[in-house]
Enzyme design. Structure first.
Site, short mmCIF file in Angstrom:
data_model
loop_
_atom_site.label_atom_id
_atom_site.label_comp_id
_atom_site.label_asym_id
_atom_site.label_seq_id
_atom_site.Cartn_x
_atom_site.Cartn_y
_atom_site.Cartn_z
N LEU A 516 -17.00 -18.75 5.27
CA LEU A 516 -17.89 -18.74 6.44
C LEU A 516 -19.01 -19.74 6.28
CD1 LEU A 516 -18.19 -14.89 6.95
CD2 LEU A 516 -17.00 -16.48 8.45
N GLY A 517 -19.37 -19.98 5.04
CA GLY A 517 -20.49 -20.89 4.84
C GLY A 517 -20.98 -20.80 3.42
N GLY A 519 -24.28 -19.96 1.33
CA GLY A 519 -25.65 -19.43 1.35
C GLY A 519 -26.43 -19.96 0.18
N GLY A 520 -27.66 -19.53 0.11
CA GLY A 520 -28.53 -20.00 -0.95
C GLY A 520 -28.05 -19.55 -2.33
N PHE A 521 -27.25 -18.51 -2.34
CA PHE A 521 -26.85 -17.95 -3.64
C PHE A 521 -25.36 -18.10 -3.90
CE2 PHE A 521 -30.62 -15.88 -2.13
CZ PHE A 521 -31.47 -16.03 -3.20
N GLY A 522 -24.69 -18.85 -3.04
CA GLY A 522 -23.26 -19.05 -3.25
C GLY A 522 -22.50 -18.99 -1.93
N VAL A 524 -19.91 -17.83 1.12
CA VAL A 524 -19.65 -16.57 1.81
C VAL A 524 -18.27 -16.63 2.45
CG1 VAL A 524 -20.51 -14.95 3.53
CG2 VAL A 524 -22.11 -16.43 2.34
N LYS A 538 -20.13 -12.22 -0.26
CA LYS A 538 -21.00 -13.25 -0.81
C LYS A 538 -20.69 -13.37 -2.29
CE LYS A 538 -24.81 -14.16 1.01
NZ LYS A 538 -25.95 -14.92 1.44
N ASP A 635 -36.84 -16.39 2.13
CA ASP A 635 -35.98 -17.44 2.69
C ASP A 635 -35.57 -17.07 4.12
OD1 ASP A 635 -34.69 -19.83 2.76
OD2 ASP A 635 -32.93 -19.17 1.64
#
Ligand SMILES: *[C@@H]1O[C@H](CO)[C@@H](O)[C@H](O)[C@H]1NC(C)=O
Ligand SMILES: *[C@@H]1O[C@H](CO)[C@@H](O)[C@H](O)[C@H]1NC(C)=O
Length: 828
Positions: A516-517, A519-522, A524, A538, A635
């Protein structure tokens, strides 16, 4: 010097010597005249006077319009009643010093009404305000004008123009609508001030009152609670022995607004010029709703928009004609009053005060004296404070029947209405019995629910136990295997642990087309469990130095954060190096996919956007205040706000900052999480974060939702401001409406709501954290009509790439940050 400069000079030169070049003249002196094809332009070029034909008409009129606005907008017409049917019109000062409009050299079609004798040195001048004035040159600018167009308004009220009365000579300035778009002669609809002891703004159809504003209460008009200090215009209502008038001023020269009486319907509209779109935007219109219809509910009736029927009788009154539903008949008392001191008063609140024609005002009385006075006067029906500022002062009393009241859901005023003692007594009794009834019910219900609750609890306990038992057979808890104490184990049950196989299957082995995309932490992924439930996975990158148990504990804490404006964490998965968080899947993806997308942004009209803003605020409030943990998101941005199938916003990635990269143990420096363009100055430069740095990010998010533009990478050809800087510039110039996303187009959005949101955003992005409101104040601000503090210049006006730390270095995270982090993140 370029050619244009030369031309300009030669033009001036010609003007000086021959008078051939009429480039910009604002004055006509006695020997000169103004004919077709020529215009007067005010000194700063704002207004222009000349001949025009309205609509599809061929008739010629002399009028004033905005010179710089391409949509011809006529604000004043001289010969409203006598059009000229050819191009022979000529404005001049005649031999006797009168300002006249001639046609065919001979016939006077219009002349300025002069009361004073004039000398031969008069000139006529178009001022920058749009006022055409006749003045005696010998008196310079000091002498009062011999005549001014502002005294003879057409259908439009512009800044600095007075609406109302000069009581010294009984002169009235009233606005009257055109007869039709082709005919500027006065039509049926007019707007002015009723000259009475307690003056009100009135709209008439012919001589019939169709709307009243309610009396002035020191802050605004009783029937117009939405009129509040705003960045577009300042308003003033003056009522003394000499004058009574309403007037507004622009907050800055570039904030152009006008109020116009519509010619086809009885509506008065305020328009604001939008330079960005080169169009007029509707700011407000009156009447606002059906309840603004004058006297709709008759005497002692009150109009309540949300009620059915919208007309209701005040408490203590009953409908005069129940069968016919003819509300104009109004209501009658249940019990007659004595008209003696034996009577009392019932207080009503949230009202538009009744028609003030038969009312009186005494500014020196207090509310107690007011009550006494009203009781003494047998015809006094009601009273209230005449000025609501500072808790209320002064006294207004009404004589005779009370008519044209409206109930507001917010705002509105108190009114004390005369009642017979027995009605007041009956009311008290009724209330007491009601209270008794309610208390009894409450007690009974309470006891019942206790009993029932006990049984349910007993059974449910088992039920829950069973469910957990069966769940455990498929999924093991996050905490399984770790040596936690007994007390904790119960809490741990709340977060299921998914097996890596399950997640792997659900996501087609983390296939790239399920992604899906990032994110800041990895990354998704989207997944589908065997039972069909859609999930978002995630997959956390291996950046955390945190121990496994600490991680689990964090996730369990986060899982307890449940709010309808937060994305729900369904569970986690820990196996080997893999750490994953499993969330409910949001079909509409994130907010940025809508507001920054040229076509999808149209899905979100203003009311939807406002709901989204409110939802995000509620979610953030929960994180900051209402949850058991105090979570600073760190964030917050459009891509971290997800939308469910009904476009309700849900904040995601909350608590992760706390889990990942946020807290640091001594010497173990981690990166500053956050996203450029959303970070508060103190966070980006010093790594200091607090609830107020979240508020800053929220302020930016709100500006983005309103404008449909990204703060970061915002581009405007005229300046290098970022979105905050641009919003601030427009605000100072009194043009905040130009910030609105053009995709909202001419959809009717509640402009005062939009302006309020822009105002709140600016407060949220103030330079210093202590100047920003906290989220609970933002919630209050969004939902009240209270006056907001003026914003100061916000932080981060320029889009300088050098600002903020290098995210990879993490240098900015100082030890003081560490302390703040920990103290703020303490569980409450
Ligand atoms: C207006 O008057 C001027 C001289 O004053 C004359 O030349 C002209 O023909 C007149 N025009 C009309 C339409 O009567
Ligand atoms: C009056 O209202 C009509 C319909 O909304 C609109 O088309 C027209 O432009 C309005 N007139 C003025 C003078 O604003």
């Amino acid at each position: 010097m370029d050619v244009r400069g030369l031309l300009f000079i030669s033009c001036k030169f010609l003007l000086f010597f021959s008078g051939l070049c009429y480039a910009t003249i604002d004055t006509i002196s006695p020997s000169k005249s103004l004919s077709e094809g020529r215009t007067l332009v005010s000194r700063d070029g704002t207004f222009e006077l000349g001949f025009f034909s309205p609509g599809s008409s061929k008739n010629r009129y002399l009028g004033i319009w905005y010179k710089k606005i391409p949509v011809q907008t006529v604000v004043w017409v001289a010969n409203r009643l006598n059009p000229i049917n050819d191009s022979s019109g000529m404005l001049m000062i005649n031999g006797t010093g009168h300002l006249v409009l001639m046609s065919q050299n001979t016939s006077v079609v219009w002349s300025a009404n002069l009361t004073k004798q004039v000398s031969s040195s008069v000139v006529v001048q178009l001022l920058d305000t749009g006022n055409l004035v006749l003045r005696d040159e010998q008196n310079g600018d000091l002498g009062a004008y011999l005549w001014q167009s502002f005294d003879y308004p057409s259908d439009t009220l512009i800044a600095e123009m007075k609406l109302g009365w000069d009581l010294r000579n009984g002169f009235e300035r009233r606005i009257s609508a055109w007869r039709s778009p082709d005919d500027p002669s006065p039509g049926d609809f007019s707007w002015g001030i009723e000259k009475q002891e307690n003056p009100e703004i009135i709209m008439w159809k012919g001589s019939k009152k169709v709307y009243r504003s309610g009396p002035w209460n020191g802050i605004g008009f009783s029937g117009a609670p939405e009129l509040r200090p705003n960045p577009v215009f300042r308003y003033n209502f003056v009522s003394n022995e000499e004058e009574v008038y309403y007037m507004f001023n622009a907050t800055s020269r570039s904030a152009i607004s006008r109020i116009v009486m519509n010619e086809t319907s009885n509506v008065r509209e305020r328009f604001v010029w939008n330079e960005e779109n080169q169009s007029w935007k509707l700011y407000a219109s009156v009447p606002r709703d059906r309840c603004d219809t004058y006297g709709l509910c008759g005497s002692y009736g009150v109009c309540i928009l949300s009620a059915s029927p919208i007309c209701q009788c005040l408490e203590g009154f009953q409908s005069r004609s129940v069968e016919s539903m003819d509300w104009s008949q109004g209501c009658i008392r249940n019990k007659p009053v004595n008209y003696s001191k034996a009577d009392g008063f019932i207080k009503f609140d949230g009202l538009k005060l009744p028609d003030a024609t038969h009312s009186s005002v005494n500014k020196s009385m207090n509310i107690k004296e007011c009550r006494e006075k009203c009781l003494e006067k047998s015809s006094c029906m009601a009273y209230t404070a005449s000025d609501i500022r500072g808790g209320g002062s002064g006294c207004t009393m009404w004589f005779g029947d009370l008519i044209d009241m409206k109930q507001f859901s917010a705002g509105g005023q108190d009114l004390y209405i005369r009642m017979s003692a027995s009605e007041i007594g009956a009311n008290d009794e009724k209330k007491t019995t009601l209270i008794i009834v309610f208390t009894t019910i409450a007690v009974v219900a309470g006891v019942l629910s206790l009993i029932v609750g006990y049984y349910i609890h007993k059974n449910k306990g088992n039920l829950v136990g069973n469910v957990i038992q069966s769940a455990m057979s498929e999924r093991t808890e996050c905490n399984q295997g770790s040596s936690h104490k007994k007390d904790d184990s119960k809490e741990d049950l709340e977060l299921p642990l998914f097996e890596l196989d399950t997640i792997s299957n659900a996501t087609d082995n983390f296939s790239s087309n399920k992604k899906l995309g990032e994110g800041g932490f990895g990354p998704v992924y989207k997944g589908t469990l065997l039972d069909g439930q859609e999930i978002a996975v995630k997959r956390l990158s291996k950046i955390s130095g945190q121990g496994l148990n600490e991680f689990k504990n964090e996730v369990i804490l986060i899982a307890k954060l449940q709010h309808r404006n937060l994305v729900k964490l369904l569970g986690c998965c820990i196996e080997g190096d893999e750490k994953m968080l499993i969330y409910e899947f949001m079909p509409n993806k994130s907010l940025d996919a809508f507001i920054f997308d040229q076509t999808r942004c149209k899905v979100l009209d203003w009311s939807k956007r406002f709901q989204i803003i409110c939802g995000i605020t509620r979610g953030l409030l929960y994180l900051h205040q209402d949850s058991r943990l105090r979570i600073i998101h760190r964030d917050l941005k459009a891509s971290n706000v997800l939308l469910d199938h009904e476009m309700n916003p849900k904040i995601s990635d909350f608590g992760l900052a706390r889990t990942f990269g946020g807290e640091q143990s001594e010497g173990n420096t981690k990166r500053v999480v956050g996203t450029y363009g959303y970070m508060a100055p103190e966070y980006a430069t010093d790594g200091l974060f607090s609830v107020k740095s979240d508020v800053f990010s929220f302020g930016i998010l709100m500006l983005e939702i309103i404008s449909g533009k990204k703060n970061r990478g915002f581009y405007h050809p005229d300046h290098n401001l970022n979105l905050i800087g641009y919003a601030w510039k427009l605000w100072k110039e009194g043009k905040p409406l130009e910030l609105i996303d053009s995709a909202l187009g001419d959809q009717s959005c509640n402009l005062s709501e939009v302006i309020r949101c822009i105002h709140i955003s600016l407060l949220c992005v103030q330079q210093y954290p202590e100047e920003r409101p906290n989220v609970s104040s933002v919630v209050v601000m969004l939902h009240s009509e209270n006056v907001l503090p003026e914003p100061k210049q916000p932080g981060f006006l320029m889009d300088r790439k050098s600002q903020g730390p290098d995210p990879s270095s993490g240098k900015a995270e100082s030890s003081s940050t560490n302390e703040i982090t920990i103290s703020l993140l303490e569980a409450r």
